[in-house]
Design an enzyme around this catalytic site. Structure first.
Site, PDB file in Angstrom:
ATOM      1  N   HIS A 259      47.778  24.482 -37.265  1.00  0.00           N
ATOM      2  CA  HIS A 259      46.321  23.932 -36.542  1.00  0.00           C
ATOM      3  C   HIS A 259      46.125  23.087 -35.630  1.00  0.00           C
ATOM      4  O   HIS A 259      45.393  22.443 -36.004  1.00  0.00           O
ATOM      5  CB  HIS A 259      45.634  24.090 -38.260  1.00  0.00           C
ATOM      6  CG  HIS A 259      45.644  25.374 -39.318  1.00  0.00           C
ATOM      7  ND1 HIS A 259      44.847  26.243 -39.262  1.00  0.00           N
ATOM      8  CD2 HIS A 259      46.479  25.067 -39.969  1.00  0.00           C
ATOM      9  CE1 HIS A 259      44.820  27.535 -40.341  1.00  0.00           C
ATOM     10  NE2 HIS A 259      46.673  26.307 -40.942  1.00  0.00           N
TER      11      HIS A 259
ATOM     12  N   SER B  45      49.137  18.743  -6.644  1.00  0.00           N
ATOM     13  CA  SER B  45      48.095  18.694  -6.838  1.00  0.00           C
ATOM     14  C   SER B  45      47.869  18.402  -5.233  1.00  0.00           C
ATOM     15  O   SER B  45      48.417  16.914  -4.309  1.00  0.00           O
ATOM     16  CB  SER B  45      47.574  17.682  -7.512  1.00  0.00           C
ATOM     17  OG  SER B  45      46.485  16.873  -7.409  1.00  0.00           O
TER      18      SER B  45
END
Length: 473
Positions: free
Chosen positions: A188, A313
């Site tokens: 979770h 990038s």
């Protein structure tokens, strides 16, 4: 502006035939239109040989070995010139299978001038006289279903399976290499019982390998039973023949599995089963891509820089983006959407025949092509990963509360009341350290040997049999 559709050489519309051509190219030999036509030609040739060889067709001459070799050579030599010729014929017939039939008939006529081709009696070849046996008893779907089975089988066995196995083997190698690399698990998204990096890779490799075995066990079905699957024309023409035996023998001669009961089309259920299995493999690979992406974002992996100094990038020079896994994720989604459509569409047909399967099957290569592209991306990405051992260790050391599970389990063993509740009060929603746990353990009414065992436990050592499990894959 220049009309790019007129530029020569032609510009590919799709990425599989453009930017990513090199990865998807092996499928061209199996699932392109040209490969399909070559397979159609193969089926027509083998059907002609089958009918004359078995003595099924009254009056049909037996073919010599040189004649059969010539016919099979037409298939083996199928290339650029034949593709162009077939295109010219189809422009007139407006029917792809009929065009293949006419091409073969041309080659039968040309056999008379082919050196070394003689009849069974040593005289002139009989091939120019058997033109009307070509495609006899067949509807287009008799040829198509067998051709697709042959081409899809070739693509899966020679291209898809090696690529899938390669990804599985890379994962298995990672599982073995990092079998003992203790890692904080997250269930979770929250800190949970530690595992090892290798064991988590082993789980994915094991899941993928199960799907590979399912694909390896695929049955490639085929039929050759006429316009509505009744052998109607066969029985009228040659009523004494056992046509089911003839059909089955031919399908099995091609290395396929006989489907004894169909409409005009072979039902394509085997294709739907295959595409569902491939899609399931892809979805597990998608799980791999998203999990590794997450591990990279957590700092568990460094990505080795490209020797060519590639750009990460366009504006942030510090970044090394996990693009291989992002590309793989996207291409798997595209592949699965196509595979799902193929599986859903191909199992239905209006009454005895409609043409929805014809245009649908032309996209099998595209669906598998995006799969190959994704596997290639994932493997390239895995090859650039370097485990950040310090990050793994720091994350474990920051989450001593995960030892609440083994401590409360030992407390249960020795009959301590409400162990879960006591550990919940100590740990839930809180970060605690080794000292906190040691104090808690010292106050437990359990044997000293058990307390000593718990004091020695650390998040990094609490990995159960993870290492051994990782090495089993």
């Amino acid at each position: 502006m220049v009309d790019l559709s007129t530029v020569s050489p032609a510009i590919a519309l799709g990425p599989l035939d453009g930017r990513y051509r090199a990865v998807a190219a092996p499928l061209v030999n199996h699932l392109s239109e040209a490969a399909l036509n070559r397979a159609r030609l193969q089926v027509e040739v083998e059907w002609l040989i089958h009918l004359t060889e078995g003595g099924v067709l009254p009056g049909a001459p037996r073919l010599s070995e040189t004649e059969k070799a010539y016919l099979r050579g037409v298939v083996e030599d199928f290339g650029a010139e034949e593709i162009a010729e077939l295109g010219t014929i189809e422009a007139e017939t407006r029917h792809d299978v009929k065009a293949v039939e006419y091409l073969l008939k041309r080659r039968l006529v040309a056999a008379a001038q082919a050196p070394g081709v003689v009849g069974a009696d040593g005289g002139p070849t009989v091939l120019p006289t058997v033109g009307e046996i070509v495609h006899i008893f067949c509807t287009s779907e008799d040829i198509n279903n067998l051709s697709y089975a042959l081409t899809i089988r070739g693509a899966v066995e020679q291209v898809w399976l090696p690529a899938a196995r390669g990804l599985v083997e890379d994962l298995a190698a990672m599982a073995h290499e990092h079998a003992d690399a203790a890692m904080l698990a997250r269930t979770h998204g929250q800190p949970a019982t530690p595992t090892t990096l290798g064991k988590e890779m082993a789980v994915l490799a094991h899941r993928l390998r199960r799907q590979v075995r399912r694909v390896e066990a695929t049955e490639y079905l085929g039929k050759i039973n006429g316009a509505t699957g009744t052998f109607g024309a066969h029985v009228v023409s040659v009523p004494g023949a056992d046509w089911q035996a003839v059909g089955r023998g031919f399908v099995e001669h091609l290395g396929l599995t006989w489907n004894p009961l169909t409409t005009q089309i072979e039902s394509h259920d085997w294709q739907a089963e295959l595409y569902s299995d491939v899609a399931r493999f892809n979805r597990i690979a998608h799980n791999l891509a998203t999990d590794v992406w997450t591990y990279i974002s957590l700092g568990y992996f460094h990505q080795r820089l490209s020797a060519q100094g590639s750009t990460g990038s366009s504006t942030m020079p510090h970044k090394v983006n996990p693009i291989r896994f992002e590309n793989g994720e996207a291409n798997l989604e595209i592949s699965c959407s196509l595979l799902d459509t193929l599986a859903a569409t191909l199992v239905t047909s209006r009454l005895q025949r409609d043409l929805t399967d014809s245009t649908t099957q032309r996209n099998v290569g595209v669906a598998l092509g995006y799969s190959l592209l994704a596997y290639d991306s994932a493997q390239r990405g895995l090859g650039k990963l370097q485990v950040a051992e310090a990050a793994l260790a720091a994350d474990l050391d920051a989450n001593w509360e995960v030892l609440a599970e083994p401590i409360q389990t030992v407390m249960r063993r020795y009959g301590v009341e409400k162990p879960y509740e006591k550990l919940k009060e100590l740990t839930r929603g809180r970060h605690i350290g080794q000292a906190d746990l040691s104090t808690f353990i010292d106050g437990l009414d359990i044997p000293e040997t058990a307390r000593a065992q718990l004091r020695a436990l650390t998040p990094a050592s609490y990995i159960g049999r993870a290492e051994a499990l990782a090495k089993k894959v």
